[in-house]
Design a protein around this motif. Structure first.
Motif, short mmCIF file in Angstrom:
data_model
loop_
_atom_site.label_atom_id
_atom_site.label_comp_id
_atom_site.label_asym_id
_atom_site.label_seq_id
_atom_site.Cartn_x
_atom_site.Cartn_y
_atom_site.Cartn_z
N GLU A 244 -93.70 -78.06 -34.24
CA GLU A 244 -93.76 -79.48 -33.90
C GLU A 244 -94.88 -79.76 -32.90
O GLU A 244 -95.59 -80.77 -33.00
N GLN A 247 -98.27 -79.51 -34.58
CA GLN A 247 -98.49 -80.70 -35.40
C GLN A 247 -98.95 -81.87 -34.55
O GLN A 247 -99.88 -82.61 -34.95
N ASN A 248 -98.35 -82.04 -33.38
CA ASN A 248 -98.77 -83.12 -32.48
C ASN A 248 -100.20 -82.90 -31.98
O ASN A 248 -100.99 -83.86 -31.87
#
Length: 287
Positions: A244, A247-248
């Motif tokens: 996550e 991805q950010n």
């Protein structure tokens, strides 16, 4: 009250200092495979006496504060040596595997799985601090599996040390702590690595490093001997948080490539909400 600290570094040593301060009748024993740590803990008056596992027959409380991989071996052995009325506290950063490891031990009810959310980037007895735990949250897992009288003993200690208590199952603990602690350490280590590698070619880079850089990489000074086993035990949750996070980061990079600075502004503005969240946590008062 005979208190045994297994691992007399920052976490165990700080607990020893606070227990000594709050309990006049406490005699603090130290167990550590590093003889230099024991001698240092004695000279700093963190412990009163050096001890071995054979001495645990007189223990009232045992605090286990060692790397989480070693805990899996040591805690069952400690449980084998303690008397029936002794409380054993584990203060490691992962809970699911240690709870599973001792689930069927005959003295499981003597064990309480805890995680005080406190610490610094330093290690060893010299890093121990008085009042490290005051106002901090202490996560307790599987409290129902600990004998009630020993629960009461533990809560008395935590109350006098000024801790707030939260109850959580081990699986949830490990998932949540991956986000708020384990990912933070990885980010700090990798930022430090990135800058160190760049500094090899650009010697002036550290002359430009300000307080923002120093605070962000503070955790990169943490002990690899402690953190590598944590990442290993919580591997699946850590990978999920990294996916996550990466991805950010990738999305942010894409916005830069697209010159989409209005969206970058919006992303940062939305994230500013974390100030209110953290301020709310800091403003919680002890009962």
């Amino acid at each position: 009250m005979n208190v045994f600290i297994v691992g007399v570094g920052l976490i165990g040593g700080s607990l020893a200092l606070d227990i000594r301060k709050e309990f006049d009748n406490a005699v603090i024993y130290g167990i550590d495979r590093n003889e230099d740590h024991l001698e240092e803990a004695l000279s700093l008056e963190i412990i009163d006496k050096k001890a071995t596992y054979e001495d645990l027959a007189i223990a009232d409380i045992v605090v286990v504060s060692i790397p989480v991989d070693v805990s899996l071996i040591v805690i069952p052995e400690i449980l084998n040596h303690i008397p029936d009325n002794c409380l054993v506290l584990d203060v490691g950063s992962t809970k699911e595997l240690v709870c599973d490891t001792i689930a069927d031990h005959p003295k499981r009810r003597n064990f309480l799985a805890t995680h005080p959310i406190a610490g610094t980037e330093f290690s060893g007895p010299q890093a121990a601090l008085t009042d490290l735990y005051r106002g901090k949250t202490n996560i307790i897992c599987e409290v129902e599996k600990t004998a009630f009288k020993l629960q009461e003993k533990a809560l008395e200690i935590f109350s006098k040390l000024g801790m707030r208590i939260r109850y959580m199952d081990p699986k949830s603990h490990d998932k949540h702590i991956a986000y708020v602690s384990h990912l933070s350490h990885i980010s700090s280590f990798m930022l430090g690595k990135t800058v160190i590698e760049k500094e090899k070619n650009e010697r002036d880079i550290f002359d430009m490093a300000g307080s923002g850089f120093a605070s962000t990489v503070r955790l990169a000074k943490s002990s690899p001997a402690m953190w590598t086993p944590i990442f290993k035990q919580n591997k699946n949750n850590v990978i999920e948080t990294l996916d996550e996070y990466i991805q950010n980061l990738q999305n942010f990079k894409t916005l830069l490539e697209q010159d989409n600075f209005s969206e970058i502004y919006s992303e940062m503005e939305n994230t500013n909400h974390i100030k209110q969240i953290l301020n709310g946590i800091q403003e919680v008062k002890l009962p």
